[in-house]
Design a protein around this motif. Structure first.
Motif, PDB file in Angstrom:
ATOM      1  N   ARG A   1       0.829  -1.209   0.000  1.00  0.00           N
ATOM      2  CA  ARG A   1       0.000   0.000   0.000  1.00  0.00           C
ATOM      3  C   ARG A   1       0.863   1.257   0.000  1.00  0.00           C
ATOM      4  NH1 ARG A   1      -3.316  -1.752   3.650  1.00  0.00           N
ATOM      5  NH2 ARG A   1      -3.789  -3.220   2.013  1.00  0.00           N
ATOM      6  N   LEU A   2       1.958   1.221   0.751  1.00  0.00           N
ATOM      7  CA  LEU A   2       2.857   2.375   0.777  1.00  0.00           C
ATOM      8  C   LEU A   2       3.515   2.592  -0.584  1.00  0.00           C
ATOM      9  CD1 LEU A   2       4.581   1.843   4.257  1.00  0.00           C
ATOM     10  CD2 LEU A   2       2.937   3.622   3.651  1.00  0.00           C
ATOM     11  N   LEU A   3       3.857   1.484  -1.260  1.00  0.00           N
ATOM     12  CA  LEU A   3       4.496   1.587  -2.579  1.00  0.00           C
ATOM     13  C   LEU A   3       3.481   1.747  -3.707  1.00  0.00           C
ATOM     14  CD1 LEU A   3       7.256  -1.169  -2.176  1.00  0.00           C
ATOM     15  CD2 LEU A   3       7.510   1.307  -1.964  1.00  0.00           C
ATOM     16  N   LYS A   4       2.192   1.659  -3.360  1.00  0.00           N
ATOM     17  CA  LYS A   4       1.091   1.845  -4.312  1.00  0.00           C
ATOM     18  C   LYS A   4       1.183   0.863  -5.479  1.00  0.00           C
ATOM     19  CE  LYS A   4       0.367   6.727  -3.213  1.00  0.00           C
ATOM     20  NZ  LYS A   4       0.251   8.108  -3.742  1.00  0.00           N
ATOM     21  N   ILE A   5       1.191  -0.417  -5.129  1.00  0.00           N
ATOM     22  CA  ILE A   5       1.196  -1.457  -6.157  1.00  0.00           C
ATOM     23  C   ILE A   5       0.102  -2.483  -5.868  1.00  0.00           C
ATOM     24  CG2 ILE A   5       3.635  -1.215  -6.721  1.00  0.00           C
ATOM     25  CD1 ILE A   5       4.185  -3.668  -5.003  1.00  0.00           C
ATOM     26  N   HIS A   6      -0.390  -3.097  -6.914  1.00  0.00           N
ATOM     27  CA  HIS A   6      -1.393  -4.151  -6.846  1.00  0.00           C
ATOM     28  C   HIS A   6      -0.863  -5.390  -7.564  1.00  0.00           C
ATOM     29  CE1 HIS A   6      -4.931  -1.040  -6.567  1.00  0.00           C
ATOM     30  NE2 HIS A   6      -4.266  -1.153  -5.435  1.00  0.00           N
ATOM     31  N   SER A   7      -1.568  -6.491  -7.374  1.00  0.00           N
ATOM     32  CA  SER A   7      -1.421  -7.645  -8.253  1.00  0.00           C
ATOM     33  C   SER A   7      -2.818  -8.030  -8.724  1.00  0.00           C
ATOM     34  CB  SER A   7      -0.750  -8.820  -7.532  1.00  0.00           C
ATOM     35  OG  SER A   7      -1.579  -9.332  -6.508  1.00  0.00           O
ATOM     36  N   LEU A   8      -2.916  -8.487  -9.957  1.00  0.00           N
ATOM     37  CA  LEU A   8      -4.202  -8.862 -10.541  1.00  0.00           C
ATOM     38  C   LEU A   8      -4.252 -10.374 -10.705  1.00  0.00           C
ATOM     39  CD1 LEU A   8      -4.520  -6.115 -13.323  1.00  0.00           C
ATOM     40  CD2 LEU A   8      -5.273  -6.016 -10.937  1.00  0.00           C
ATOM     41  N   ASN A   9      -5.358 -10.964 -10.269  1.00  0.00           N
ATOM     42  CA  ASN A   9      -5.527 -12.416 -10.335  1.00  0.00           C
ATOM     43  C   ASN A   9      -6.872 -12.752 -10.948  1.00  0.00           C
ATOM     44  OD1 ASN A   9      -3.166 -13.300  -8.293  1.00  0.00           O
ATOM     45  ND2 ASN A   9      -4.232 -11.550  -7.443  1.00  0.00           N
ATOM     46  N   VAL A  10      -6.965 -13.934 -11.529  1.00  0.00           N
ATOM     47  CA  VAL A  10      -8.238 -14.420 -12.045  1.00  0.00           C
ATOM     48  C   VAL A  10      -8.474 -15.826 -11.518  1.00  0.00           C
ATOM     49  CG1 VAL A  10      -8.256 -13.008 -14.130  1.00  0.00           C
ATOM     50  CG2 VAL A  10      -7.125 -15.233 -14.185  1.00  0.00           C
ATOM     51  N   GLY A  11      -9.717 -16.111 -11.204  1.00  0.00           N
ATOM     52  CA  GLY A  11     -10.111 -17.470 -10.832  1.00  0.00           C
ATOM     53  C   GLY A  11     -10.636 -18.182 -12.061  1.00  0.00           C
ATOM     54  N   ILE A  12     -10.224 -19.427 -12.231  1.00  0.00           N
ATOM     55  CA  ILE A  12     -10.599 -20.179 -13.426  1.00  0.00           C
ATOM     56  C   ILE A  12     -11.295 -21.469 -13.040  1.00  0.00           C
ATOM     57  CG2 ILE A  12      -8.749 -19.213 -14.844  1.00  0.00           C
ATOM     58  CD1 ILE A  12      -7.141 -21.737 -14.297  1.00  0.00           C
ATOM     59  N   THR A  13     -11.976 -22.083 -13.993  1.00  0.00           N
ATOM     60  CA  THR A  13     -12.647 -23.344 -13.741  1.00  0.00           C
ATOM     61  C   THR A  13     -11.634 -24.445 -13.515  1.00  0.00           C
ATOM     62  OG1 THR A  13     -12.757 -23.659 -16.138  1.00  0.00           O
ATOM     63  CG2 THR A  13     -14.703 -22.771 -15.061  1.00  0.00           C
ATOM     64  N   SER A  14     -12.093 -25.505 -12.870  1.00  0.00           N
ATOM     65  CA  SER A  14     -11.205 -26.619 -12.557  1.00  0.00           C
ATOM     66  C   SER A  14     -10.765 -27.330 -13.817  1.00  0.00           C
ATOM     67  CB  SER A  14     -11.927 -27.607 -11.639  1.00  0.00           C
ATOM     68  OG  SER A  14     -11.141 -28.737 -11.410  1.00  0.00           O
ATOM     69  N   ASN A  15      -9.485 -27.730 -13.827  1.00  0.00           N
ATOM     70  CA  ASN A  15      -8.955 -28.505 -14.940  1.00  0.00           C
ATOM     71  C   ASN A  15      -9.042 -29.993 -14.685  1.00  0.00           C
ATOM     72  OD1 ASN A  15      -8.096 -26.187 -16.297  1.00  0.00           O
ATOM     73  ND2 ASN A  15      -6.293 -26.073 -14.994  1.00  0.00           N
ATOM     74  N   ASP A  16      -8.869 -30.377 -13.448  1.00  0.00           N
ATOM     75  CA  ASP A  16      -8.796 -31.789 -13.119  1.00  0.00           C
ATOM     76  C   ASP A  16      -9.006 -31.930 -11.622  1.00  0.00           C
ATOM     77  OD1 ASP A  16      -8.523 -34.451 -13.499  1.00  0.00           O
ATOM     78  OD2 ASP A  16      -6.555 -34.370 -14.447  1.00  0.00           O
TER      79      ASP A  16
ATOM     80  N   ASP B   1      -4.433 -28.098  -7.941  1.00  0.00           N
ATOM     81  CA  ASP B   1      -5.115 -27.223  -8.892  1.00  0.00           C
ATOM     82  C   ASP B   1      -5.982 -26.242  -8.118  1.00  0.00           C
ATOM     83  OD1 ASP B   1      -6.277 -26.030 -11.035  1.00  0.00           O
ATOM     84  OD2 ASP B   1      -7.437 -27.771 -11.683  1.00  0.00           O
ATOM     85  N   SER B   2      -5.419 -25.114  -7.710  1.00  0.00           N
ATOM     86  CA  SER B   2      -6.113 -24.167  -6.842  1.00  0.00           C
ATOM     87  C   SER B   2      -7.146 -23.331  -7.584  1.00  0.00           C
ATOM     88  CB  SER B   2      -5.099 -23.239  -6.172  1.00  0.00           C
ATOM     89  OG  SER B   2      -4.452 -22.445  -7.148  1.00  0.00           O
ATOM     90  N   GLY B   3      -7.006 -23.223  -8.901  1.00  0.00           N
ATOM     91  CA  GLY B   3      -7.946 -22.433  -9.671  1.00  0.00           C
ATOM     92  C   GLY B   3      -7.608 -20.965  -9.745  1.00  0.00           C
ATOM     93  N   ASP B   4      -6.530 -20.517  -9.096  1.00  0.00           N
ATOM     94  CA  ASP B   4      -6.107 -19.117  -9.138  1.00  0.00           C
ATOM     95  C   ASP B   4      -4.915 -18.956 -10.077  1.00  0.00           C
ATOM     96  OD1 ASP B   4      -7.979 -18.065  -7.358  1.00  0.00           O
ATOM     97  OD2 ASP B   4      -6.786 -18.656  -5.630  1.00  0.00           O
ATOM     98  N   VAL B   5      -4.995 -17.977 -10.947  1.00  0.00           N
ATOM     99  CA  VAL B   5      -3.902 -17.676 -11.872  1.00  0.00           C
ATOM    100  C   VAL B   5      -3.514 -16.217 -11.694  1.00  0.00           C
ATOM    101  CG1 VAL B   5      -3.238 -17.462 -14.298  1.00  0.00           C
ATOM    102  CG2 VAL B   5      -4.613 -19.403 -13.556  1.00  0.00           C
ATOM    103  N   ILE B   6      -2.213 -15.973 -11.522  1.00  0.00           N
ATOM    104  CA  ILE B   6      -1.720 -14.599 -11.425  1.00  0.00           C
ATOM    105  C   ILE B   6      -1.715 -13.993 -12.823  1.00  0.00           C
ATOM    106  CG2 ILE B   6       0.235 -13.136 -10.841  1.00  0.00           C
ATOM    107  CD1 ILE B   6       1.073 -15.203  -8.782  1.00  0.00           C
TER     108      ILE B   6
END
Length: 507
Positions: free
Chosen positions: A303-318, A323-328
């Motif tokens: 927050r001090l450095l004012k940066i984010h990360s963007l993630n997407v949740g995806i459907t299960s592969n197997d 297989d957490s379903g989270d992709v950076i």
């Protein structure tokens, strides 16, 4: 691509390396005891469990090599066919139409032999080819994507696919455009906030405990105390400072190697993510596969450095636990650019950061249970130490307990003040915070598979409710929760998910 194919021989080596990565400590214990001459009858009796795991890991290596040797794969008509097994034959068929991504990974061993690991994924099923020539891997990906777009005839011969592979790959990539590429400044910000130091310290102390060097260090410190006397404390402090400094450097190197050359290329509805120095990865995320988007602020430093990360949740592969379903999507992005990026490439989503709407009377509920547990534990420990007249440990534990209790209260209040919900033109926005990590989720109603409101006897009397929504993810659904909202607001979201908003306007 109707001809039957076998794996590259490097697949056997990759299998051995994977088993060693999972059970490295077992091999390390055995090797250390062999070097120190401790592999005697006492070792057998005292380390029976470790020996059983060693035998099990060797069995996994042999079984993996046999499986790799029996794997056959080919493309026939409109499907990918995969066969494996020596005594028990297994066959899988993936419809090309249902394939959602083809990911290519090059571990360091595979890169040496110009090979790769290919994951062909569709909802609920996947095929992994643990070792194929890199040119063949790119050919498979290019061919399947082209066929999904009806640009390649169904009955194309393998030899025709393999010719001019590099040109076809370059053509496929050139059809898209790079929408994100990590800069030098962003890499430095990633290193500063990634927790690489924690990775280094965990690996260091884990390794020391397994090979017994922790006892050696304790003995060295005790012997030094008799020599240097009162200077032992400054020496230990200096050693810790140097260790942390080295850890920061090594942790930074780890993150740099992992995310080297990170870039995203957009081609139609696909986001092609490529990164890695030693292990090169290529991950494809299809827009239609995305179940939720999240904007993460990973703590106070971020927050001090004012940066984010963007993630997407995806459907299960197997049906795999890993297989957490989270992709950076982007491991680091400047705060001023994050929402602009989302609004540009996810324009079909209505993205609005919710204003915190947790009522003031709910704040204490964010920390009171944890605070009570900490109070009971530290009170018991301090009472025991005081009774035994261990005053120095007593004061240390007391100070640590007070500090943790204060941090628990601050963290709870901070979480309550930074949580909220908003429905913007049919899309659900949820702001959740825990342990100073703040996340903004954006979810379409059509992607929500379930929702519920939780109330205890006390929150029911207080007119409060905890709302959670579930979307498809990896092995288990992704649950997003906002605690202790006004029950009216929780019910509005519940009704929105279950029946939709009648007028389609924001609540």
């Amino acid at each position: 691509m109707s001809n039957m194919h076998r794996l590259h021989p490097v697949a056997y080596l990759i299998t051995v390396v994977d088993v060693f990565k999972n059970y490295w400590y077992i091999f390390l214990i055995t090797f250390f005891n062999l070097l120190t001459g401790k592999l005697d009858y006492r070792f057998l009796s005292e380390n029976m469990f470790a020996l059983l795991l060693l035998i099990f890991s060797i069995f996994l290596i042999i079984a993996g090599i046999i499986k790799d040797w029996t794997i056959r794969y080919w493309i026939e008509s409109d499907k990918v066919i995969y066969k494996s097994g020596l005594f028990v034959k297994k066959e899988r068929e993936l419809s090309i139409e249902r394939i959602q991504s083809i990911d290519i990974t090059q571990p360091i061993i595979a890169r040496i032999f110009n090979a790769a690991v290919v994951d062909i994924k569709s909802p609920g099923e996947s095929i992994t080819l643990p070792g194929v020539k890199y040119d063949m891997a790119e050919s498979i990906r290019t061919y399947l994507y082209k066929q999904k777009e009806d640009e390649v005839p169904i009955h194309t011969d393998t030899n025709e696919i393999d010719e001019d592979t590099e040109e076809k790959v370059e053509e496929a990539i050139s059809e898209g455009h790079v929408i994100f590429q990590i800069s030098s400044n962003e890499m430095l910000l990633l290193i500063a906030t990634s927790g690489g130091l924690g990775i280094f310290l965990a690996a260091l102390f884990g390794g020391l405990s397994y090979i017994g060097l922790d006892k050696v260090i304790v003995n060295v410190v005790e012997s030094m105390q008799g020599i240097v006397g009162y200077f032992i404390v400054p020496i230990i402090v200096a050693f810790v400072i140097v260790l942390l400094f080295v850890g920061v450097i090594i942790g930074g190197i780890i993150m740099y190697v992992r995310y080297y050359g990170y870039k995203i290329t957009k081609h139609n509805d696909d986001f092609i993510i490529q990164y890695g120095l030693l292990e090169r990865k290529t991950i494809t995320v299809n827009k239609n596969r995305i179940q939720n988007i999240s904007v993460e602020e990973g703590g106070l430093i971020s927050r001090l450095l004012k940066i984010h990360s963007l993630n997407v949740g995806i459907t299960s592969n197997d049906f795999k636990v890993e297989d957490s379903g989270d992709v950076i999507l982007t491991p680091v992005i400047k705060q001023k650019d994050s929402y602009e990026f989302l609004n540009t490439y996810f324009s079909e989503y209505n993205i609005t950061r919710p204003e915190p709407n947790v009522p003031l009377r709910s704040y204490r509920r964010y920390f009171q249970v944890t605070l009570a547990i900490l109070f009971i534990i530290f009170s018991a420990v301090c009472s025991l130490l005081y009774y035994k007249d261990y005053m120095i440990p007593f004061y240390i534990v007391l100070a640590v307990g007070i500090l943790l209790c204060v941090l628990t209260v601050i963290s709870g209040i901070y979480s309550a003040k930074n949580s909220g919900t908003l429905i913007d033109n049919g899309d659900l926005n949820m702001l959740t915070t825990s342990s100073f990590i703040r996340k903004h989720y954006i979810i379409k109603r059509s992607k929500i598979i379930d929702t519920s409101i939780t109330q205890t006897f006390f929150t029911h009397r207080a007119g409060l409710g905890t709302i959670d929504v579930k979307t498809a993810a990896g092995f288990t659904p992704k649950v997003v929760e906002v605690k202790h909202l006004e029950i009216e607001e929780a019910n509005e979201i519940f009704d929105y998910v279950k029946r939709g908003v009648a007028d389609g306007e924001s609540i």
